[in-house]
Design a protein around this motif. Structure first.
Motif, short mmCIF file in Angstrom:
data_model
loop_
_atom_site.label_atom_id
_atom_site.label_comp_id
_atom_site.label_asym_id
_atom_site.label_seq_id
_atom_site.Cartn_x
_atom_site.Cartn_y
_atom_site.Cartn_z
N THR A 1 0.83 -1.20 0.00
CA THR A 1 0.00 0.00 0.00
C THR A 1 0.87 1.25 0.00
O THR A 1 0.57 2.23 -0.69
N ASP B 1 -5.59 -1.43 -5.07
CA ASP B 1 -5.02 -2.03 -3.86
C ASP B 1 -6.04 -3.01 -3.28
O ASP B 1 -7.03 -2.60 -2.71
N GLU B 2 -5.77 -4.28 -3.48
CA GLU B 2 -6.67 -5.35 -3.03
C GLU B 2 -8.13 -5.08 -3.39
O GLU B 2 -8.98 -4.95 -2.52
MG LIG Z 1 -2.07 -2.80 2.08
#
Ligand SMILES: [Mg+2]
Ligand SMILES: Nc1ncnc2c1ncn2[C@@H]1O[C@H](COP(=O)(O)OP(=O)(O)OP(=O)(O)O)[C@@H](O)[C@H]1O
Lengths: 326, 267
Positions: A56, A173-174
């Motif tokens: 991240t 991000d995910e």
């Molecule tokens: Mg992360």
């Protein structure tokens, strides 16, 4: 050669956080410790790594939400520190999870707000919002308040927001965290469609099959360092073999294991205990050749149970993350 | 799927205005600071001053209205930013290509206007309760100056809001700033009655000047600062320009700071 969509050299990031009332105790976290990578335009690049690896952090630096401590990073040929203002209109960022939305107003109202902040032409705003809501599967719920959305719906709204201004480069991000299998599959399908439209995508994920299914190249980040960057077949070669043996048995001697480990075509031997039973996992290049030789080393164990399978991305990942130098 | 993207400050400002208004309407508990609290302030002031003649009652009303506006401005400037941090909306907002300053500006205006509504509520309530007509001179100028006070409040709000973007520990400003401000700017008592050391501080705040001008314009026989109405206006505009300049330059640095520290999503 075309300008890389992303190029990163020797990037580091240190967080200092203060603790205590008098702000006297400072803890330093080295989230990135010298990262190098390059992503080509139109590529879908995956970033894997355990919790706290710095994924991240890297995505935020590249999307101009965080400044690096040292090193250089260019996005679409522009410097993330000095030219952030020119990068912002051209990239999209989707942080997984439920936060980051105004939940007292409708999904459509959230999108309107961001469409205006990005300055999407007034005449295009409403059709564009409707189109994005439909594409992410919120066509029917756009006018409901976000507080009534399920977790998955919020995630889809994030995706719609990240894409509203038609970015050339998208950071995900995910994006499928917490989605049910069907929604996750729809999201992956959507990501592939974006790729076909020419959008460059930088994806972080914890789902190996997702990375394997989507990504052209994968980097594995561990404790702030990239330990490998390659295609999935390339990574397989890197960890020493396409095929994996799992051998279950009882009472292996250390000397036996040492002999197996010493075999020329064998790499990455690990053992796990399941009660009294021991499982040996190893990678091999040529299963036909190796199985006999491995069996030779373990002659005293007639009860052996041997399974052979293709080396999965998960195996590779675990190899890489565990091997990582301190 | 190319889309024309042309970031513009007025669009960001109006987007923020619209969203703040929607969020305000979606959360009915803000009726309390916008109307109920000013009514209570208004009655309290009325009780204190009702024996002393209509002019002082009007004075008290102005003070209560100002408190309502300032409370709301602080909310718009500060609390909404803390809220952004808490909701996780500060990151996507800052990653958009328009400066956050314009978003804050839009919020402050909406909140100050709701505060203005609070002020009007105070006025209506006290006029009804007070047995004599209130000697409000030149209502048109009064409204104009009232709006001007609002703008000066917004300029202070903009500077304060930078602190909220800077750190998540800015909440103390709400507690300290709210009441300190009422007193220092002369919302509650005339500045000339305050201890001598407060007046230099008071003169650093544009609303002090604007408020004095408002009183000159609306209260019969009012004696405020010796430089009078025009001097007040000049002072208000000058101090306000300083605040806007500070806001403009501070914002850029504050954004750099938060991107360096990485505290955009702490809560
Ligand atoms: Mg992360
Ligand atoms: N704002 C912050 N302040 C201090 N430390 C931080 C901050 N954000 C992240 N870190 C630290 O930096 C390191 C990397 O965090 P990061 O969130 O980038 O990891 P990640 O790879 O995204 O992990 P996950 O898979 O859990 O999302 C961690 O040790 C984390 O504790």
């Amino acid at each position: 050669m075309a300008v890389p969509a992303i190029s990163v050299e020797q990037l580091t990031r240190v967080y200092s956080s203060r603790k205590g009332f008098l702000f006297n105790e400072v803890t330093r976290t080295e989230a990135l410790r010298g990262v190098d990578l390059e992503v080509a335009p139109g590529e879908l690049f995956g970033l894997l790594g355990p919790n706290g690896a710095g994924k991240t952090t890297l995505a935020k630096i590249l999307s101009t939400l965080l400044l690096p401590t040292s090193g250089r990073a260019h996005v679409l040929g522009l410097d993330v520190v000095r030219e952030a203002n020119r990068i912002r209109p051209r990239i999209g960022l989707v942080l997984g999870g439920e936060r980051g939305l105004y939940y007292r107003v409708s999904g459509r109202e959230n999108l309107r707000y961001f469409a205006d902040l990005y300055g999407i032409a007034r005449s295009e705003r409403e059709p564009r919002i409707t189109e994005m809501l439909e594409r992410v599967g919120l066509g029917d719920s756009g006018d409901r308040r976000v507080e009534e959305y399920s977790r998955g719906m919020k995630q889809k709204l994030h995706l719609a927001r990240g894409l509203l201004h038609a970015p050339e480069l998208l950071f995900l991000d995910e994006p499928t965290i917490g989605l049910d299998p069907k929604s996750a599959r729809e999201t992956r399908k959507f990501v592939r469609a974006l790729l076909a439209e020419g959008v460059t995508i930088f994806l972080t994920t914890h789902y190996m099959f997702e990375a394997e299914e989507l990504c052209q190249r994968i980097a594995v980040l561990s404790k702030g360092k990239i330990v490998a960057t390659d295609t999935v077949p390339g990574l397989r070669r890197l960890v020493g073999g396409d095929r994996t043996f799992e051998i279950d048995g009882y009472g292996f001697e250390d000397s036996e294991l040492a002999r197996v480990r010493a075999l020329p075509g064998v790499s990455r031997l690990v053992t796990e205990e399941f009660g009294p039973r021991l499982r040996i996992t190893l990678r091999v290049q040529d299963p036909q050749l190796e199985l006999d030789r491995v069996a030779q080393c373990l002659l005293g164990h007639p009860e052996l149970e041997v399974r052979e399978r293709r080396t999965a991305l998960e195996d590779i990942y675990l190899d890489l993350v565990e091997e990582e130098p301190a | 799927m190319r889309t024309a993207v042309r970031p513009s400050r007025p669009r960001a400002f109006f987007a923020s205005l619209r969203l703040s208004l929607l969020l305000f309407l979606a959360d009915p508990q803000w009726v309390i600071p916008a109307t109920i609290a000013p009514v209570i302030f208004g009655f309290a002031a009325f009780e204190l001053y009702s024996g002393s003649g209509a002019t002082l009652v009007l004075y008290a009303i102005l003070g209560a209205g100002m408190m309502s506006m300032w409370g709301q401005t602080l909310y718009g400037a500060g609390w909404a930013t803390s809220q952004d941090r808490e909701l996780g909306t500060l990151e996507p907002t800052l990653s958009a290509p328009t400066s956050y300053l314009w978003v804050v500006f839009g919020r402050i205006v909406v909140n100050a206007v709701t505060g203005l509504v609070g002020g009007l509520v105070v006025f209506a309530v006290v006029s009804l309760a007070y047995p004599h007509p209130l000697p409000l001179q030149r209502p048109f100028e009064f409204l104009l100056l009232f709006a001007f006070v609002l703008v000066t409040l917004a300029s202070v709000g903009l500077v304060l809001s930078a602190v909220y973007v800077y750190t998540r520990y800015a909440g103390f400003i709400n507690n300290f700033g709210e009441f300190g401000f009422y007193i220092i700017t002369g919302s509650m008592f005339p500045v000339v009655l305050l201890p001598f050391w407060t007046s230099p501080i008071a003169l650093l705040l544009p609303p002090t000047w604007a408020l004095d001008a408002l009183r000159y314009a609306s209260l019969p026989g009012y004696v405020g600062f010796r430089w009078g109405f025009v001097g007040d206006l000049v002072g208000a505009v000058a101090t306000m320009l300083v605040y806007l300049t500070i806001a403009g330059s501070v914002y850029h640095r504050v954004e750099t700071h938060v991107l360096t520290v990485g505290n955009l999503q702490e809560y």
